[in-house]
Write an enzyme that holds these catalytic residues in place. Structure first.
Site, PDB file in Angstrom:
ATOM      1  N   ASN A   1       6.893   3.218  46.086  1.00  3.69           N
ATOM      2  CA  ASN A   1       7.155   1.858  46.554  1.00  3.69           C
ATOM      3  C   ASN A   1       6.306   0.918  45.710  1.00  3.69           C
ATOM      4  O   ASN A   1       5.107   1.125  45.571  1.00  3.69           O
ATOM      5  CB  ASN A   1       6.743   1.692  48.020  1.00  3.69           C
TER       6      ASN A   1
ATOM      7  N   GLU B   1      11.148   1.745  47.482  1.00  3.97           N
ATOM      8  CA  GLU B   1      11.102   0.334  47.895  1.00  3.97           C
ATOM      9  C   GLU B   1      10.731  -0.528  46.707  1.00  3.97           C
ATOM     10  O   GLU B   1       9.827  -0.185  45.939  1.00  3.97           O
ATOM     11  CB  GLU B   1      10.027   0.067  48.976  1.00  3.97           C
TER      12      GLU B   1
HETATM   13  C1  PNW Z   1       5.772  -2.090  52.683  1.00  2.24           C
HETATM   14  N1  PNW Z   1      -0.185  -4.134  51.203  1.00  2.24           N
HETATM   15  O1  PNW Z   1       4.684  -2.679  53.324  1.00  2.24           O
HETATM   16  C2  PNW Z   1       6.532  -1.385  53.784  1.00  2.24           C
HETATM   17  O2  PNW Z   1       6.895  -0.066  53.509  1.00  2.24           O
HETATM   18  C3  PNW Z   1       7.662  -2.192  54.331  1.00  2.24           C
HETATM   19  O3  PNW Z   1       7.902  -1.810  55.653  1.00  2.24           O
HETATM   20  C4  PNW Z   1       7.367  -3.672  54.178  1.00  2.24           C
HETATM   21  O4  PNW Z   1       8.279  -4.480  54.838  1.00  2.24           O
HETATM   22  C5  PNW Z   1       7.347  -3.945  52.676  1.00  2.24           C
HETATM   23  O5  PNW Z   1       6.443  -3.089  51.996  1.00  2.24           O
HETATM   24  C6  PNW Z   1       7.023  -5.387  52.315  1.00  2.24           C
HETATM   25  O6  PNW Z   1       5.727  -5.727  52.703  1.00  2.24           O
HETATM   26  C7  PNW Z   1       3.511  -3.034  52.719  1.00  2.24           C
HETATM   27  O7  PNW Z   1      -0.905  -4.890  51.861  1.00  2.24           O
HETATM   28  C8  PNW Z   1       2.661  -3.848  53.458  1.00  2.24           C
HETATM   29  O8  PNW Z   1      -0.547  -3.674  50.084  1.00  2.24           O
HETATM   30  C9  PNW Z   1       1.452  -4.195  52.955  1.00  2.24           C
HETATM   31  C10 PNW Z   1       1.067  -3.762  51.702  1.00  2.24           C
HETATM   32  C11 PNW Z   1       1.906  -2.953  50.957  1.00  2.24           C
HETATM   33  C12 PNW Z   1       3.145  -2.604  51.466  1.00  2.24           C
END
Ligand code: PNW
Length: 469
Positions: free
Chosen positions: A296, A372
């Site tokens: 991701n 992702e």
């Molecule tokens: C991911 N960070 O979340 C998740 O897998 C998803 O559910 C989410 O909606 C998407 O990315 C967008 O945010 C993250 O703080 C949340 O590094 C926070 C972080 C990374 C990924």
């Protein structure tokens, strides 16, 4: 030779979502609260006090949503199963009504020729398991393996592509370190223990899946494999990069891919925990052969040693007085130069290329999927009700071109899942951030494909990127 900007035949074009972010129906068919229900209902935890109670009503609108995917010509759909829908207390037999929802969803996908990719854990731990200690408790890993087996027994006849955990970094370090995600705890030692038990859950869960699934099934994990860059080549900055890279990546891929925690990670965190949670046999249990690795990616991180006077928390990982980096609280995070999305995350497709090439070296022979990638923008319908999002098209174009470049450089990337199919509950940001290719009016629940959805549909249909945007 491939033509420029053309992807290999069979490349999988998909979109991704997760249960708590889209389903709603939180009290239906026997579902009990997860840590995200509790957290989002706690005042001050999410923007505007938003919760997933209703979300985008996917639990009731899944047929229409699958029809929409078919219209967009998607070849694959990555979704997650809500643990408390299937096993409300986190223990014991499965609730058939809960499983039936996912059977109906999968059948609908298969009927339309869309390949399901099922994530078992996208952050919605049953609250009862948190009350019993949550991820810092070893028992939770055993409970996950049992749950994985139940879902595999029920859906193994129709789902071939399985993902154990989504971004265990967020579960461990945002959930138990900085506390900006559920369950909102701020204990650096607990965060490292949570990371180990998530690793163990992945290993034991993979074994449970193998035991229950037919041989053709594929098992993977999705890591939010960070791209960490040093602000300068000064030794302190280079070392800050090394330490953050271990806490973001090595802590998971070390045991999962190589059967060991990086020795320098153990040394760097020794004053936080003695790692006595790692028991004899754990590392062998965690290092299970995998069929693919999910990456991701959204944005890179830029770090330096702390300047005299202390560190900065402006790291793009949410607002908290507590660091999500146990033992590396002194590291300063800087904004990477360049244009940002609505999350304040810098747009840098070179990071995705770098990440794919890194895992091509780190895990030779293991097929990779981008599970992702996407961008939030403040989308609004125009007078005709259409949603124009040229920034998102540019973001996707740049990142897909980076994937294409990695393929040309010899990487084995098999597919790409856009985050996200629909606008949805963006965790601590509630409904204030829109990641969807499809716009959702949260009053009426009407879905409107944005121009990026039409653009992506053309990419999926032709298997190639248009020359310029
Ligand atoms: C991911 N960070 O979340 C998740 O897998 C998803 O559910 C989410 O909606 C998407 O990315 C967008 O945010 C993250 O703080 C949340 O590094 C926070 C972080 C990374 C990924």
């Amino acid at each position: 030779m491939l033509e420029p900007l053309t992807f290999p035949a069979g490349f999988l074009w998909g979109a991704a979502t997760s249960a708590y972010q889209i389903e709603g129906a939180v009290r239906e068919d026997g579902r009990t609260p997860s840590i995200w229900d509790t957290f989002s209902h706690t005042p001050g935890r999410t923007v505007g006090g938003d919760t997933g109670d209703v979300a985008v009503e996917h639990y009731h609108r899944y047929r229409d949503d699958v029809a929409l995917m078919a219209e967009l010509g998607l070849g694959a759909y990555r979704f997650s199963v809500s643990w408390p829908r299937v096993q409300p207390t986190g223990r014991g037999p499965a609730v058939q009504r809960g499983l039936d929802f996912y059977r109906r969803l999968v059948d609908e996908l298969l009927a339309r020729g869309i390949e399901p990719a099922l994530t078992l854990y996208h952050w919605d731990l049953p609250q009862e398991l948190e009350d019993a200690g949550g991820w810092p408790a070893r028992e939770t890993a055993y409970r996950f393996a049992e749950y994985a087996g139940l879902v595999a027994e029920a859906l193994g006849d129709r789902v071939e592509s399985w993902i154990t955990l989504n971004e265990p970094w967020c579960s461990a370090f945002l959930g138990y370190g900085s506390g900006v995600h559920a369950p909102g705890r701020t204990d650096p030692a607990a965060a490292l223990q949570a990371a180990h038990h998530l690793n163990l859950a992945h290993g034991l869960g993979t074994q449970a899946l193998r035991a229950a699934l037919p041989a053709r099934a594929r098992v993977a994990v999705s890591l939010n494999s960070a791209v960490v860059r040093a602000l300068s080549q000064a030794p302190g900055d280079v070392d800050a990069r090394r330490r953050i890279d271990n806490l973001a990546n090595g802590v998971f891929h070390g045991p999962m891919l190589h059967g060991a925690y990086p020795a320098d990670l153990l040394a760097d965190t020794a004053r936080v925990t003695d790692w006595s949670c790692v028991r004899e046999g754990d590392l062998a249990a965690i290092q299970q052969p995998l069929d693919a690795l999910g990456l991701n990616y959204y944005t890179p991180s830029l770090v330096s040693a702390a300047p005299a006077g202390g560190s900065s928390r402006a790291d793009g990982h949410g607002a908290s007085d507590h660091s999500p980096w146990p033992g590396a609280e002194d590291v300063t995070f800087h904004q990477t130069p360049g244009e940002c999305t609505d999350m304040g995350w810098t747009i840098d497709p070179t990071g995705l290329h770098e990440l794919i090439m890194r895992y091509t070296r780190e895990a030779p022979g293991l097929p990779l999927y981008v599970t992702e990638n996407g961008a939030a923008y403040d989308d609004k319908p125009d007078a005709e009700g259409r949603v124009h999002d040229p920034e998102r098209i540019a973001y996707l174009h740049g990142h897909l071109a980076a994937v294409r470049r990695a393929l040309a450089d010899g990487a084995d990337v098999r597919g790409y899942y856009l985050w996200s199919l629909l606008d949805n509950f963006e965790w601590a940001y509630g409904y204030s951030k829109r990641f969807g290719a499809v716009y959702v009016d949260y009053e009426t629940q009407v879905r409107t494909p944005k121009s990026s959805a039409e653009w992506y549909a053309a990419v999926a249909r032709t298997g190639s990127l248009p020359a310029a945007e």
